[in-house]
Write a protein that holds these residues in place. Structure first.
Motif, PDB file in Angstrom:
ATOM      1  N   ALA A  58       0.806  -1.215   0.000  1.00 23.98           N
ATOM      2  CA  ALA A  58       0.000   0.000   0.000  1.00 23.98           C
ATOM      3  C   ALA A  58       0.842   1.269   0.000  1.00 23.98           C
ATOM      4  CB  ALA A  58      -0.926   0.001   1.220  1.00 23.98           C
ATOM      5  N   THR A  59       2.177   1.112  -0.140  1.00 24.14           N
ATOM      6  CA  THR A  59       3.075   2.263  -0.109  1.00 24.14           C
ATOM      7  C   THR A  59       3.911   2.304  -1.378  1.00 24.14           C
ATOM      8  OG1 THR A  59       3.236   2.066   2.301  1.00 24.14           O
ATOM      9  CG2 THR A  59       4.904   3.421   1.191  1.00 24.14           C
ATOM     10  N   ASN A  60       4.101   3.508  -1.918  1.00 24.86           N
ATOM     11  CA  ASN A  60       4.955   3.658  -3.092  1.00 24.86           C
ATOM     12  C   ASN A  60       6.403   3.307  -2.754  1.00 24.86           C
ATOM     13  OD1 ASN A  60       2.712   4.673  -4.427  1.00 24.86           O
ATOM     14  ND2 ASN A  60       3.285   6.818  -4.075  1.00 24.86           N
ATOM     15  N   PHE A  61       7.120   2.765  -3.745  1.00 18.82           N
ATOM     16  CA  PHE A  61       8.569   2.599  -3.636  1.00 18.82           C
ATOM     17  C   PHE A  61       9.219   3.582  -4.603  1.00 18.82           C
ATOM     18  CE2 PHE A  61       7.521  -1.268  -1.502  1.00 18.82           C
ATOM     19  CZ  PHE A  61       8.643  -1.615  -0.748  1.00 18.82           C
ATOM     20  N   THR A  62      10.200   4.316  -4.117  1.00 22.03           N
ATOM     21  CA  THR A  62      10.867   5.310  -4.957  1.00 22.03           C
ATOM     22  C   THR A  62      12.375   5.109  -4.899  1.00 22.03           C
ATOM     23  OG1 THR A  62      10.948   6.903  -3.132  1.00 22.03           O
ATOM     24  CG2 THR A  62       9.032   7.001  -4.618  1.00 22.03           C
ATOM     25  N   GLY A  63      13.065   5.732  -5.834  1.00 20.31           N
ATOM     26  CA  GLY A  63      14.527   5.710  -5.831  1.00 20.31           C
ATOM     27  C   GLY A  63      15.128   4.346  -6.073  1.00 20.31           C
ATOM     28  N   LEU A  64      14.454   3.497  -6.825  1.00 22.49           N
ATOM     29  CA  LEU A  64      14.980   2.157  -7.102  1.00 22.49           C
ATOM     30  C   LEU A  64      15.964   2.205  -8.267  1.00 22.49           C
ATOM     31  CD1 LEU A  64      11.724   0.008  -6.820  1.00 22.49           C
ATOM     32  CD2 LEU A  64      13.481   0.378  -5.068  1.00 22.49           C
ATOM     33  N   THR A  65      16.886   1.254  -8.253  1.00 22.23           N
ATOM     34  CA  THR A  65      17.874   1.109  -9.320  1.00 22.23           C
ATOM     35  C   THR A  65      17.793  -0.295  -9.893  1.00 22.23           C
ATOM     36  OG1 THR A  65      19.409   2.725  -8.351  1.00 22.23           O
ATOM     37  CG2 THR A  65      20.345   1.117  -9.876  1.00 22.23           C
ATOM     38  N   VAL A  66      17.767  -0.393 -11.212  1.00 18.72           N
ATOM     39  CA  VAL A  66      17.825  -1.687 -11.888  1.00 18.72           C
ATOM     40  C   VAL A  66      19.187  -1.816 -12.554  1.00 18.72           C
ATOM     41  CG1 VAL A  66      16.885  -3.139 -13.727  1.00 18.72           C
ATOM     42  CG2 VAL A  66      15.345  -1.814 -12.277  1.00 18.72           C
ATOM     43  N   THR A  67      19.879  -2.892 -12.242  1.00 17.02           N
ATOM     44  CA  THR A  67      21.194  -3.164 -12.830  1.00 17.02           C
ATOM     45  C   THR A  67      21.137  -4.486 -13.585  1.00 17.02           C
ATOM     46  OG1 THR A  67      22.266  -2.040 -10.965  1.00 17.02           O
ATOM     47  CG2 THR A  67      23.649  -3.429 -12.355  1.00 17.02           C
ATOM     48  N   ASP A  68      21.650  -4.499 -14.802  1.00 15.92           N
ATOM     49  CA  ASP A  68      21.711  -5.720 -15.598  1.00 15.92           C
ATOM     50  C   ASP A  68      23.167  -5.990 -15.954  1.00 15.92           C
ATOM     51  OD1 ASP A  68      21.623  -7.702 -17.633  1.00 15.92           O
ATOM     52  OD2 ASP A  68      19.585  -7.102 -18.156  1.00 15.92           O
ATOM     53  N   LEU A 137      28.799 -18.652 -29.993  1.00 17.12           N
ATOM     54  CA  LEU A 137      27.856 -18.939 -31.069  1.00 17.12           C
ATOM     55  C   LEU A 137      27.705 -20.421 -31.381  1.00 17.12           C
ATOM     56  CD1 LEU A 137      29.014 -16.131 -33.534  1.00 17.12           C
ATOM     57  CD2 LEU A 137      27.036 -16.076 -31.999  1.00 17.12           C
ATOM     58  N   ALA A 138      28.555 -21.268 -30.820  1.00 15.58           N
ATOM     59  CA  ALA A 138      28.478 -22.696 -31.127  1.00 15.58           C
ATOM     60  C   ALA A 138      27.149 -23.279 -30.665  1.00 15.58           C
ATOM     61  CB  ALA A 138      29.641 -23.429 -30.471  1.00 15.58           C
ATOM     62  N   SER A 139      26.775 -24.395 -31.293  1.00 15.75           N
ATOM     63  CA  SER A 139      25.525 -25.065 -30.925  1.00 15.75           C
ATOM     64  C   SER A 139      25.512 -25.389 -29.431  1.00 15.75           C
ATOM     65  CB  SER A 139      25.382 -26.351 -31.737  1.00 15.75           C
ATOM     66  OG  SER A 139      24.188 -27.012 -31.424  1.00 15.75           O
ATOM     67  N   GLY A 140      24.412 -25.073 -28.767  1.00 16.36           N
ATOM     68  CA  GLY A 140      24.285 -25.317 -27.334  1.00 16.36           C
ATOM     69  C   GLY A 140      24.729 -24.165 -26.467  1.00 16.36           C
ATOM     70  N   SER A 141      25.275 -23.103 -27.066  1.00 14.17           N
ATOM     71  CA  SER A 141      25.715 -21.945 -26.283  1.00 14.17           C
ATOM     72  C   SER A 141      24.512 -21.148 -25.790  1.00 14.17           C
ATOM     73  CB  SER A 141      26.620 -21.035 -27.113  1.00 14.17           C
ATOM     74  OG  SER A 141      27.791 -21.707 -27.502  1.00 14.17           O
ATOM     75  N   ALA A 142      24.731 -20.389 -24.732  1.00 12.06           N
ATOM     76  CA  ALA A 142      23.656 -19.577 -24.160  1.00 12.06           C
ATOM     77  C   ALA A 142      24.251 -18.366 -23.467  1.00 12.06           C
ATOM     78  CB  ALA A 142      22.831 -20.390 -23.177  1.00 12.06           C
ATOM     79  N   ILE A 143      23.441 -17.330 -23.307  1.00  9.37           N
ATOM     80  CA  ILE A 143      23.806 -16.156 -22.516  1.00  9.37           C
ATOM     81  C   ILE A 143      22.775 -16.008 -21.406  1.00  9.37           C
ATOM     82  CG2 ILE A 143      24.063 -13.640 -22.492  1.00  9.37           C
ATOM     83  CD1 ILE A 143      24.879 -13.790 -25.422  1.00  9.37           C
ATOM     84  N   ARG A 144      23.251 -16.032 -20.175  1.00  6.98           N
ATOM     85  CA  ARG A 144      22.379 -15.842 -19.018  1.00  6.98           C
ATOM     86  C   ARG A 144      22.735 -14.502 -18.386  1.00  6.98           C
ATOM     87  NH1 ARG A 144      23.499 -16.436 -13.685  1.00  6.98           N
ATOM     88  NH2 ARG A 144      21.759 -16.757 -12.233  1.00  6.98           N
ATOM     89  N   ASN A 145      21.767 -13.633 -18.285  1.00  2.52           N
ATOM     90  CA  ASN A 145      22.045 -12.366 -17.620  1.00  2.52           C
ATOM     91  C   ASN A 145      21.027 -12.095 -16.517  1.00  2.52           C
ATOM     92  OD1 ASN A 145      20.176 -11.924 -19.738  1.00  2.52           O
ATOM     93  ND2 ASN A 145      20.527  -9.743 -19.669  1.00  2.52           N
ATOM     94  N   GLN A 146      21.460 -11.336 -15.555  1.00  2.00           N
ATOM     95  CA  GLN A 146      20.678 -11.126 -14.338  1.00  2.00           C
ATOM     96  C   GLN A 146      20.400  -9.644 -14.129  1.00  2.00           C
ATOM     97  OE1 GLN A 146      22.237 -11.638 -10.040  1.00  2.00           O
ATOM     98  NE2 GLN A 146      21.098 -13.518 -10.444  1.00  2.00           N
ATOM     99  N   ALA A 147      19.147  -9.353 -13.811  1.00  2.00           N
ATOM    100  CA  ALA A 147      18.749  -7.999 -13.423  1.00  2.00           C
ATOM    101  C   ALA A 147      18.598  -7.952 -11.903  1.00  2.00           C
ATOM    102  CB  ALA A 147      17.440  -7.608 -14.090  1.00  2.00           C
ATOM    103  N   THR A 148      19.090  -6.877 -11.306  1.00  2.00           N
ATOM    104  CA  THR A 148      19.013  -6.691  -9.862  1.00  2.00           C
ATOM    105  C   THR A 148      18.287  -5.379  -9.566  1.00  2.00           C
ATOM    106  OG1 THR A 148      21.091  -7.882  -9.510  1.00  2.00           O
ATOM    107  CG2 THR A 148      20.328  -6.467  -7.720  1.00  2.00           C
ATOM    108  N   VAL A 149      17.298  -5.450  -8.680  1.00  2.00           N
ATOM    109  CA  VAL A 149      16.571  -4.254  -8.237  1.00  2.00           C
ATOM    110  C   VAL A 149      17.040  -3.934  -6.830  1.00  2.00           C
ATOM    111  CG1 VAL A 149      14.318  -3.214  -7.803  1.00  2.00           C
ATOM    112  CG2 VAL A 149      14.584  -4.884  -9.653  1.00  2.00           C
ATOM    113  N   SER A 150      17.520  -2.721  -6.621  1.00  2.00           N
ATOM    114  CA  SER A 150      18.025  -2.329  -5.297  1.00  2.00           C
ATOM    115  C   SER A 150      17.539  -0.927  -4.957  1.00  2.00           C
ATOM    116  CB  SER A 150      19.560  -2.381  -5.277  1.00  2.00           C
ATOM    117  OG  SER A 150      20.095  -1.508  -6.261  1.00  2.00           O
ATOM    118  N   GLY A 151      17.648  -0.592  -3.678  1.00  2.00           N
ATOM    119  CA  GLY A 151      17.233   0.727  -3.210  1.00  2.00           C
ATOM    120  C   GLY A 151      17.221   0.771  -1.704  1.00  2.00           C
ATOM    121  N   THR A 152      17.263   1.975  -1.157  1.00  2.00           N
ATOM    122  CA  THR A 152      17.313   2.128   0.299  1.00  2.00           C
ATOM    123  C   THR A 152      16.032   1.644   0.966  1.00  2.00           C
ATOM    124  OG1 THR A 152      16.516   4.412   0.097  1.00  2.00           O
ATOM    125  CG2 THR A 152      18.907   4.075   0.140  1.00  2.00           C
TER     126      THR A 152
END
Length: 284
Positions: A58-68, A137-152
């Motif tokens: 029920a409360t707004n969240f402000t000042g958040l940062t998203v890092t990828d 780029l070889a067959s079976g390769s993948a890229i996994r990346n992570q997003a992080t949400v942080s804030g006070t």
């Protein structure tokens, strides 16, 4: 949800006594998910990501940062990053309504600041990244990346992952040359077609690869070779001397997969394409 514990201490007349330990649970009202739109990648192509943050409180969240981290992975004594953020691609939506462009304070890792999530609402951050020279780029390769949400206002950062797979299959291109470029009437010319496969799988008979060309002026007395092997009309190709239309029989052309090598010092990937050569010799 994270638990927390604490107790009180009572001091009197140089004596100390502890209370019982109470246990509480910190209920998270923010949640985050991340989606890769499209799901696959190849060299140099663009991937679109969507990070969705939901506020069930029920409360707004402000000042958040998203890092990828853009898929950064350990290599040698450091790290390399296989995705490059595309400038000015970041867009922000609050409860489905477009907002002003968010503030991108860094691009490696991608860092977006000043995000607010309304009470009982959600925001979606959308951005694009391009597969670069560090993307496997070889067959079976993948890229996994992570997003992080942080804030006070968050007790602990929130994370969400997305994994994209390397595109599997052949990726062909063709170039054509003529020798000699100047020829007398009733002279002989050679058309050379170089077919390259940049993909991680062979182009085999099932891919029905075919080359079609209209020779103008039309040729006669054709001699056709594929990868230095003689080809026969009807079996391997068709040709109409009246119209000059030359067509290989679908499936007769096969091209091996590319090979990939990662530089031991820089971490960059290089591609050696699979190559096949079609030659058509005829008289004008």
């Amino acid at each position: 949800m994270p638990l927390f514990y604490n107790k009180a201490t009572l001091s009197y007349n140089n004596k100390i006594t502890d209370s019982n330990i109470v246990t509480g649970e910190l209920l998270e009202v923010l949640s985050v998910t991340k989606t890769a739109i499209g799901g696959n990648y190849s060299a140099g192509n663009t991937v679109t990501y969507a990070v969705n943050i939901v506020n069930s409180g029920a409360t707004n969240f402000t000042g958040l940062t998203v890092t990828d981290d853009l898929g950064a992975y350990a290599f040698g004594s450091g790290t390399v990053t296989p995705l490059t953020y595309i400038s000015n691609s970041a867009a922000l939506f609050s409860n489905g309504t477009a907002q002003s462009a968010p503030t991108v304070s860094d691009t490696d890792p991608l860092t977006v600041t000043g995000i607010a999530v309304p009470a009982n609402g959600n925001v979606t951050l959308i951005y694009q990244a391009q597969a670069n020279q560090y993307a496997p780029l070889a067959s079976g390769s993948a890229i996994r990346n992570q997003a992080t949400v942080s804030g006070t206002e968050l007790a602990t950062p929130l994370t969400a992952d997305a994994t994209i797979q390397a595109e599997n299959g052949p990726e062909l291109n063709i170039s054509k040359s003529l020798c000699p470029e100047s020829v007398v009437e009733n002279g002989q010319v050679t058309y050379t077609f170089v077919i390259q496969n940049m993909g991680n799988e062979e182009a085999d008979a099932g891919d029905n690869v075919s080359v079609t060309d209209t020779f103008n002026p039309a040729l006669s007395n054709l001699n056709v070779t594929f990868n230095d092997q003689s080809w026969a009309e009807t079996t391997n190709y068709s040709y109409d001397e009246n119209t000059g239309v030359f067509t290989t029989v679908p499936g007769q052309i096969t091209v091996p997969a590319a090979t990939y090598m990662q530089d031991a010092v820089t971490g960059e990937w290089s591609v050696t394409p699979g190559v096949r050569v079609l030659k058509v010799v005829g008289t004008i």
